[in-house]
Design an enzyme around this catalytic site. Structure first.
Site, mmCIF file in Angstrom:
data_model
loop_
_atom_site.group_PDB
_atom_site.id
_atom_site.type_symbol
_atom_site.label_atom_id
_atom_site.label_comp_id
_atom_site.label_asym_id
_atom_site.label_seq_id
_atom_site.Cartn_x
_atom_site.Cartn_y
_atom_site.Cartn_z
ATOM 1 N N HIS A 77 -14.602 0.654 -4.831
ATOM 2 C CA HIS A 77 -13.472 1.529 -4.986
ATOM 3 C C HIS A 77 -13.356 2.181 -6.285
ATOM 4 O O HIS A 77 -14.477 1.552 -7.025
ATOM 5 C CB HIS A 77 -12.306 1.733 -4.466
ATOM 6 N N ASP A 79 -10.992 3.382 -8.317
ATOM 7 C CA ASP A 79 -9.419 2.913 -9.034
ATOM 8 C C ASP A 79 -9.375 1.437 -9.275
ATOM 9 O O ASP A 79 -10.058 0.843 -8.666
ATOM 10 C CB ASP A 79 -8.475 3.598 -7.530
ATOM 11 N N ASP A 109 -13.299 -6.152 -10.049
ATOM 12 C CA ASP A 109 -12.610 -5.375 -8.698
ATOM 13 C C ASP A 109 -11.657 -4.123 -8.881
ATOM 14 O O ASP A 109 -11.178 -3.557 -9.849
ATOM 15 C CB ASP A 109 -10.806 -6.569 -8.795
ATOM 16 N N GLU A 143 -7.550 2.983 -3.519
ATOM 17 C CA GLU A 143 -6.938 1.592 -2.545
ATOM 18 C C GLU A 143 -6.296 0.279 -3.279
ATOM 19 O O GLU A 143 -5.943 0.031 -2.021
ATOM 20 C CB GLU A 143 -9.181 0.758 -2.842
ATOM 21 N N GLU A 144 -6.163 0.510 -4.075
ATOM 22 C CA GLU A 144 -5.005 -0.211 -4.550
ATOM 23 C C GLU A 144 -3.619 0.029 -4.299
ATOM 24 O O GLU A 144 -2.496 -0.371 -4.265
ATOM 25 C CB GLU A 144 -5.337 0.110 -6.412
ATOM 26 N N GLU A 167 -23.898 2.345 10.749
ATOM 27 C CA GLU A 167 -24.452 1.192 11.729
ATOM 28 C C GLU A 167 -23.501 0.153 10.760
ATOM 29 O O GLU A 167 -22.600 -1.078 11.451
ATOM 30 C CB GLU A 167 -25.256 0.894 12.264
#
Ligand code: ZN
Length: 434
Positions: A77, A79, A109, A143-144, A167
């Site tokens: 991600h 953000d 992160d 995401e945050e 997969e």
């Protein structure tokens, strides 16, 4: 460009991403997605932007496979959480390279893994790599926060599932190198607990605070329930991930009651690592009662951060709570749960992680773990993807844990390079070219 190493390339890409402020809210991830597209397209990687609103785009890039093998997705991600420059040694959006580390909000992160994923797929593309199944790189928004309305992977899985269907997937969540009982392990997150908050509503009767005996104070009654929650001792359960983790560190057990003792005998740090993974946890974090000092509340709401084991249900947790509380004038109102999914541990992706660690640090091993928090992996697992949180990092895990979402976040250049090598290794192993 030709003489640039992958190491230089991942550093400069990460610096560029850090310099694009994607603090969420408001996110503004489109600029990061466009920056990545501008980097990837010249190497022949197909790029597509998917956006619910123009300023919050998700990038999905791919090398098309020949179509007769499994697809592999690098998920990350773009953000970040906010940063207060007053707390930082450097400008949080400087991407400064200092003492072998790249500094800035998102370095760990998770713009570091975003950059490593992009460099891995770009370098494979320009080498002419043609996997059997598509190699996909998704750099998603939101995401945050991920509330309603959502803009990131949950939206992508709902509106454009074919763009990210794979997969196998490699996401954030673990990869940290830990030392347990004098041996090194790289943790691979194959499962996550479910975040399943609830509100405990305790009822009483309001009245003037100067005459407490004629009212029924819901706050005082709630205090007793809060104490009950703190004293809960759920019966331990041995989930397969903890069983496999203990076996990997040389402390095999078959009964949940033996898990903590066996872990402690190897290393107290191992006991700390599994402590929250043996049962549901319950942490009261917020309380709302009267809005006036002189009014005794008729209602008190206690918000409890509850985390269930994968597979455990809210009904199961509620039975435990009700047996501790007994009869009373209260309700338990569950909020929507998130996460709580797992992937199999015996898979080709696991084997790829093992063969990679054997190559880069022969004395170390990969050990599975269930993470107490949750990531975007559950959106993929819900449509059958084997998703692991695995981005190997040698930085001291205690230091990394202190830096994530905090001041002076920074990534070791050595780790960024290791990450590129891992992702390339995984792509070659799953893509089955040679
Ligand atoms: Zn993250």
């Amino acid at each position: 460009m030709a003489t640039r190493t992958l190491r230089d390339e991942v550093v400069s890409l990460l610096q560029g991403l850090i310099r694009i402020d994607t603090v969420n809210p408001p996110g503004n991830e489109t600029r990061a997605a466009e920056h990545l597209r501008a980097y990837l397209e010249p190497f022949g990687v197909d790029c597509e932007l998917y956006a619910r609103v123009p300023e919050r785009a998700n990038l999905v890039a791919r090398i098309r496979g020949t179509g007769d093998g499994p697809r592999l997705l690098f998920l990350s991600h773009t953000d970040t959480v906010l940063a207060d420059p007053a707390e930082w040694t450097v400008d949080p959006w400087s991407g400064e390279l200092r003492d072998g580390q790249v500094w800035g909000r998102g370095a760990l992160d998770m713009k570091g893994q975003v950059a490593a994923s992009a460099v891995a797929i770009a370098s494979l593309a320009r080498e002419g790599f043609r996997p059997r199944g598509d190699l996909i790189f998704a750099a998603t928004a939101d995401e945050e926060v991920g509330d309603d309305p959502d803009y990131g992977l949950s939206w992508l899985c709902r509106e454009h599932p074919d763009a990210v269907r794979a997969e196998f997937a490699i996401n954030e969540g673990a990869g940290d190198r830990v030392e347990v009982g004098g041996r090194a392990y790289y943790l691979c997150a194959t499962a996550e607990k479910m975040s399943s908050p609830f509100v405990l509503r305790v009822h009483g009767r309001s009245g003037h605070a100067s005459l407490p005996s004629i009212a029924d104070n819901a706050l005082v009654k709630a205090a007793a329930y809060v104490e009950e929650i703190a004293a809960l001792e759920p019966e331990p359960q041995l989930i397969p991930e903890v069983e496999a983790f203990l076996a990997a560190i040389g402390a095999p057990v078959s009964r949940a009651e033996d898990a903590l003792g066996a872990a402690r005998a190897v290393d107290p740090a191992a006991a700390t690592m599994i402590d929250a993974l043996l049962s549901a946890t319950f942490s009261p974090t917020m309380i709302m009662a009267s809005h006036k000092r002189n009014v005794i509340p008729a209602l008190t709401e206690v918000t409890v951060d509850c985390r269930l084991l994968p597979g455990q249900t809210q009904a199961e947790a509620e039975r435990l709570l009700r047996s501790a509380f007994g009869e009373g004038d209260y309700e338990i109102v569950w909020r929507e749960g998130q996460g709580g999914t797992r992937s199999a541990m015996q898979t080709p992706l696991w084997e790829a992680a093992e063969s990679f660690i054997a190559e880069v640090e022969p004395g170390a091993r990969v050990a599975p773990i269930c993470v107490a928090g949750f990531t975007d992996s559950h959106w993929l697992r819900e449509f059958g993807t084997v998703a692991y949180g695995f981005f190997p990092v040698k930085m001291d895990p205690d230091l990394a844990a202190r830096l994530v979402h905090s001041a002076d976040e920074r990534a070791d250049v050595d780790d960024l390079e290791l990450g590129v090598r891992w992702l390339r290794h995984a792509a070659l192993a799953i893509g089955g070219q040679s």
